[in-house]
Every structure is written in C-alpha cells, then in structure tokens.
Scaffold this motif. Structure first.
Motif, PDB file in Angstrom:
ATOM      1  N   GLN A  71       0.829  -1.206   0.000  1.00 43.56           N
ATOM      2  CA  GLN A  71       0.000   0.000   0.000  1.00 43.56           C
ATOM      3  C   GLN A  71       0.869   1.265   0.000  1.00 43.56           C
ATOM      4  O   GLN A  71       0.529   2.263  -0.644  1.00 43.56           O
ATOM      5  CB  GLN A  71      -0.938   0.002   1.201  1.00 43.56           C
ATOM      6  CG  GLN A  71      -2.099  -0.974   1.090  1.00 43.56           C
ATOM      7  CD  GLN A  71      -3.007  -0.657  -0.095  1.00 43.56           C
ATOM      8  OE1 GLN A  71      -3.291   0.506  -0.386  1.00 43.56           O
ATOM      9  NE2 GLN A  71      -3.466  -1.695  -0.776  1.00 43.56           N
ATOM     10  N   LYS A  75       0.802   4.144  -2.816  1.00 38.97           N
ATOM     11  CA  LYS A  75       0.596   5.545  -2.445  1.00 38.97           C
ATOM     12  C   LYS A  75       1.735   6.415  -2.965  1.00 38.97           C
ATOM     13  O   LYS A  75       1.505   7.505  -3.515  1.00 38.97           O
ATOM     14  CB  LYS A  75       0.502   5.676  -0.913  1.00 38.97           C
ATOM     15  CG  LYS A  75       0.371   7.106  -0.408  1.00 38.97           C
ATOM     16  CD  LYS A  75       0.126   7.138   1.095  1.00 38.97           C
ATOM     17  CE  LYS A  75       1.383   7.076   1.906  1.00 38.97           C
ATOM     18  NZ  LYS A  75       2.056   8.386   2.060  1.00 38.97           N
ATOM     19  N   GLU A 275      -5.134  -1.766   5.437  1.00 38.89           N
ATOM     20  CA  GLU A 275      -6.532  -1.726   4.984  1.00 38.89           C
ATOM     21  C   GLU A 275      -7.022  -0.293   4.853  1.00 38.89           C
ATOM     22  O   GLU A 275      -7.710   0.070   3.886  1.00 38.89           O
ATOM     23  CB  GLU A 275      -7.401  -2.500   5.983  1.00 38.89           C
ATOM     24  CG  GLU A 275      -8.854  -2.663   5.564  1.00 38.89           C
ATOM     25  CD  GLU A 275      -9.024  -3.559   4.352  1.00 38.89           C
ATOM     26  OE1 GLU A 275     -10.038  -3.388   3.632  1.00 38.89           O
ATOM     27  OE2 GLU A 275      -8.148  -4.416   4.104  1.00 38.89           O
ATOM     28  N   TYR A 276      -6.663   0.535   5.805  1.00 37.75           N
ATOM     29  CA  TYR A 276      -7.117   1.933   5.842  1.00 37.75           C
ATOM     30  C   TYR A 276      -6.595   2.721   4.646  1.00 37.75           C
ATOM     31  O   TYR A 276      -7.282   3.584   4.097  1.00 37.75           O
ATOM     32  CB  TYR A 276      -6.625   2.557   7.147  1.00 37.75           C
ATOM     33  CG  TYR A 276      -7.253   3.876   7.531  1.00 37.75           C
ATOM     34  CD1 TYR A 276      -8.614   3.978   7.785  1.00 37.75           C
ATOM     35  CD2 TYR A 276      -6.459   5.009   7.691  1.00 37.75           C
ATOM     36  CE1 TYR A 276      -9.179   5.185   8.182  1.00 37.75           C
ATOM     37  CE2 TYR A 276      -7.008   6.222   8.082  1.00 37.75           C
ATOM     38  CZ  TYR A 276      -8.373   6.298   8.314  1.00 37.75           C
ATOM     39  OH  TYR A 276      -8.932   7.503   8.698  1.00 37.75           O
ATOM     40  N   LYS A 278      -6.258   1.868   1.688  1.00 36.12           N
ATOM     41  CA  LYS A 278      -6.930   1.573   0.423  1.00 36.12           C
ATOM     42  C   LYS A 278      -7.844   2.710  -0.012  1.00 36.12           C
ATOM     43  O   LYS A 278      -8.128   2.864  -1.193  1.00 36.12           O
ATOM     44  CB  LYS A 278      -7.720   0.265   0.541  1.00 36.12           C
ATOM     45  CG  LYS A 278      -6.833  -0.964   0.670  1.00 36.12           C
ATOM     46  CD  LYS A 278      -7.646  -2.244   0.814  1.00 36.12           C
ATOM     47  CE  LYS A 278      -6.738  -3.454   0.936  1.00 36.12           C
ATOM     48  NZ  LYS A 278      -7.490  -4.720   1.115  1.00 36.12           N
ATOM     49  N   ASP A 279      -8.277   3.514   0.955  1.00 35.59           N
ATOM     50  CA  ASP A 279      -9.064   4.711   0.647  1.00 35.59           C
ATOM     51  C   ASP A 279      -8.106   5.894   0.608  1.00 35.59           C
ATOM     52  O   ASP A 279      -7.644   6.366   1.644  1.00 35.59           O
ATOM     53  CB  ASP A 279     -10.143   4.928   1.708  1.00 35.59           C
ATOM     54  CG  ASP A 279     -10.977   6.180   1.456  1.00 35.59           C
ATOM     55  OD1 ASP A 279     -10.735   6.878   0.436  1.00 35.59           O
ATOM     56  OD2 ASP A 279     -11.858   6.480   2.284  1.00 35.59           O
ATOM     57  N   GLU A 280      -7.803   6.401  -0.580  1.00 36.07           N
ATOM     58  CA  GLU A 280      -6.807   7.464  -0.711  1.00 36.07           C
ATOM     59  C   GLU A 280      -7.236   8.771  -0.054  1.00 36.07           C
ATOM     60  O   GLU A 280      -6.400   9.624   0.249  1.00 36.07           O
ATOM     61  CB  GLU A 280      -6.486   7.708  -2.186  1.00 36.07           C
ATOM     62  CG  GLU A 280      -7.658   8.176  -3.014  1.00 36.07           C
ATOM     63  CD  GLU A 280      -7.296   8.329  -4.486  1.00 36.07           C
ATOM     64  OE1 GLU A 280      -7.955   9.125  -5.171  1.00 36.07           O
ATOM     65  OE2 GLU A 280      -6.366   7.648  -4.944  1.00 36.07           O
TER      66      GLU A 280
END
Length: 381
Positions: A71, A75, A275-276, A278-280
């Motif tokens: 992740q 990012k 997991e968090y 994953k929401d940009e």
C-alpha cells in the motif's frame, strides 16, 4: 557507583518532555509537544481491533507486513510517480525517529560529516555524534528560513557523507521549493553524498503548494532515505508507526541495523493501516483539514501581541514575541505556561548552541475548543 563516561554528555531531558510535564503540572493548555488532542479515526481503531481478533498478534516480518508495504508503494507511486519495490525498498519502523536514527546508524562512520539545517529536529545531531560523525550545521534566518545554497556548497568537502533535510519543516513550518530541489540536485551531482529526507509531515502542505519529496526526482531518490510517519498522518502519534523508503542498496544496510534495534513493529496496527490506506482520501483530505486549523488559529493570534511567522506546512505555528518582552525564550515559555496557562516550545531548543531569536512554536493540531481557549489566554499576554 561505577563511573560511566557519557556518550552524550551535553544531552539532558528533551524540551518536549519538559514542557509537556510543566503543562500537566500547571494545568496549562499544551500547545508545545506535537500531538493532537482529538482521537484518530474510529474506523482505524476498529480495523486494529479486527486485526487483533483475527489473530495478527505475533511478530511481524522484520521489514514489515507485506500488505502495508504494498500500500505504501502504491501511495508513493500515485503521489510522486516513483516506483519502490515493497520487498526490497520499504521498511516499516517504530515511528519516524527510529527510522532517522537507523538510517544515520547504517551509513555514518567516525569522522564522516553530516550537514544539517538549524533550527533542526533534536534527534539529528545526537544520532550523528553517537556514530562518531561530525555535525556541520547551517543556521537559517527568520522569518522565512530559506536555505543559502552557496553556503551549503562551502561546507562540502571530501568528508561530507550526508545532508539531512526536513520538509515540511519542524519547527519553522517552511517547505522546500522547486528552486531548492534544483540547487540540491546540482550540489550533489557526481558527489558521494547521501540524503536523509525527513518527510513526516508530507501530507500537511497548504495553499495548494506541492510537497517536493525526494521521491519525485530520480537523481535524488537514488541517494535518499525518505522517512515518513503514520502517527503524524493519522493522528495516532502514540502508535509509533512509520516507514523508510530507500533504494535496495541503502535499504539492505538500513535493515541490518533495524533488525537489531527493534526487529519488527506492532503487527495488528500494520494490518489495520494497510486496509485503511486503500481509501486514498484518508491522506488526500489532510491538507484541507489542517489548513482550516492553521487559518483558524492564525486568525485568533492576530488579536494578540505575537507576530506571526509564515506557515506553509506541518502543524506548527511559530511566533515572534519581541513586542512583548526581551526575556530569553526558555524563560518566557516557562512564564507563559505558569502565568497564562499556555505551553509552547522555545525555538532555541532546536539549535545546538541554543540560539535565541525570541521565537516560540505552537502546535495547532488541536480541537477548535482548545484553540479558542488558548487564544483567549494569549490575548491577555
């Protein structure tokens, strides 16, 4: 008592610990140490709890949980257009300070010279000294604290091993410009100089400005340790979760130290952040979130006798107090805490020589109610 020769004889308790303790003792509003007084995302807390319930409670891999490293790689590529291999180029650390110490430990040998810019975060110089390195500091001038690159050039010689940069900068809230990047690139070209880029406030850049990460520039990326912090990003400083980006040849050396310093870091938190992320929007919305706090706090301070210094990034606001008193900044910070009920950090603490320019640093990562109460007290100064 057995005699002990101190490796850091001039070092005592950090100013952050001292001022926070004084704030607690006096019941003052703590705008000194850089941490929020509001909770992190309930969703993130729930994800940590879920990871614990799912059995992710044993040692993580030394380099970090692969899902999190993947992740981070995604990012970084999304933000800066740079590709980092999650397996060989990314290491999860116990916060930004550990990552900084590890990077310095990995590559600095006795008599290596390291250039830092003061005021500077207080962990740089001690780590350099512990490795037997030599600190070469360049003092920046308020109110804009711009780097004089011609002076940097004069500091460079065949012993120069590293330049440490910090943007957005603590405590001055300045950011590197494209001109700074161009100057830096020209300076290190064809030189065996490494860069340690402290970017823990990378998502706290205001007024539509760009964060000039070393990751944006291939010629700098290939010589850089880039340090970031989930504690700063996700309002959870007590979780002590950060990471280091570096090309494989540097990461290999970094991990040699990391494995014996902490080995690995908090497993369920790593799964939760993976997991968090994953929401940009969890990080893309941060500049607006903190700019609202900056603007609100600055508007309140306009009603005081403090002079506002520029704030382009981070969650710190520096102020000059020449119009109020000629006291030393350490004395005034203590009196401000005891008599007016607001704790700040004296900026002289960020200079090895304790240079006092009558400037204090406030942290505005606070609830609106806290900022209102602080401003009400500061108006009375």
């Amino acid at each position: 008592m057995i005699p002990v020769i101190s490796k850091l004889p001039q070092t005592g308790t950090t100013i952050f610990t001292t001022m926070s303790a004084l704030a607690n003792e006096t019941g003052a509003i703590n705008l000194s140490q850089g941490f929020p007084d509001y909770d992190c995302s309930p969703q993130l807390v729930e994800l940590v709890n879920k990871a614990m319930q799912n059995g992710h409670n044993q040692y993580a891999p030394m380099a970090g949980v692969m899902a999190l490293r993947e992740q981070i790689a995604a990012k970084t590529e999304r933000l800066y257009g740079s590709v980092y291999n999650p397996d060989t180029d990314i290491t999860i650390t116990a916060g930004g300070t550990q990552a900084i110490f590890t990077a310095i430990s990995a590559v600095i040998h006795p008599n290596d010279e390291v250039i830092i810019f003061e005021p500077a975060y207080d962990c740089y110089a001690p780590a350099i000294k512990l490795m037997g390195g030599v600190v070469k500091s360049l003092e920046l001038e308020p109110p804009n604290y711009r780097i004089a690159w011609d002076m940097v050039k004069r500091l460079i010689n065949n012993k120069t091993r590293m330049i440490i940069l910090n943007s957005p900068h603590n405590p001055t809230a300045t950011i590197l410009s494209k001109e700074d990047i161009d100057e830096l690139s020209a300076l290190v070209k064809n030189q065996d100089i490494l860069i340690l880029s402290d970017e823990v406030y990378e998502h706290l850049v205001f007024d539509g400005e760009v964060h000039h990460s070393m990751a944006r520039y291939p010629e700098l990326q290939q010589r850089s340790f880039i340090i970031s912090s989930f504690g700063k990003t996700f309002h959870a400083t007590g979780w002590k979760m950060g990471y280091c980006l570096a090309p494989a040849y540097l990461t290999q050396e970094f991990r040699k130290i990391h494995q014996f310093l902490v080995f690995s870091v908090n497993t369920p938190v790593q799964y939760a952040i993976a997991e968090y992320l994953k929401d940009e929007h969890t990080y893309l919305d941060l500049p607006a979130f903190f700019q609202q706090k900056r603007d609100y706090f600055r508007a309140g301070l306009q009603n005081t006798r403090f002079k506002l210094l520029p704030c382009a990034g981070s969650y710190f606001q520096s102020v000059a107090y020449d119009a109020i008193t000629d006291e030393k900044d350490t004395d005034f910070a203590i009196r401000l805490t005891k008599e007016f009920g607001v704790a700040a950090i004296p900026v002289s603490a960020f200079y090895r020589k304790g240079i006092d320019r009558h400037i204090l640093r406030f942290c505005f990562a606070k609830r609106q109610e806290t900022l209102d109460n602080a401003v009400d007290k500061l108006i009375k100064v």
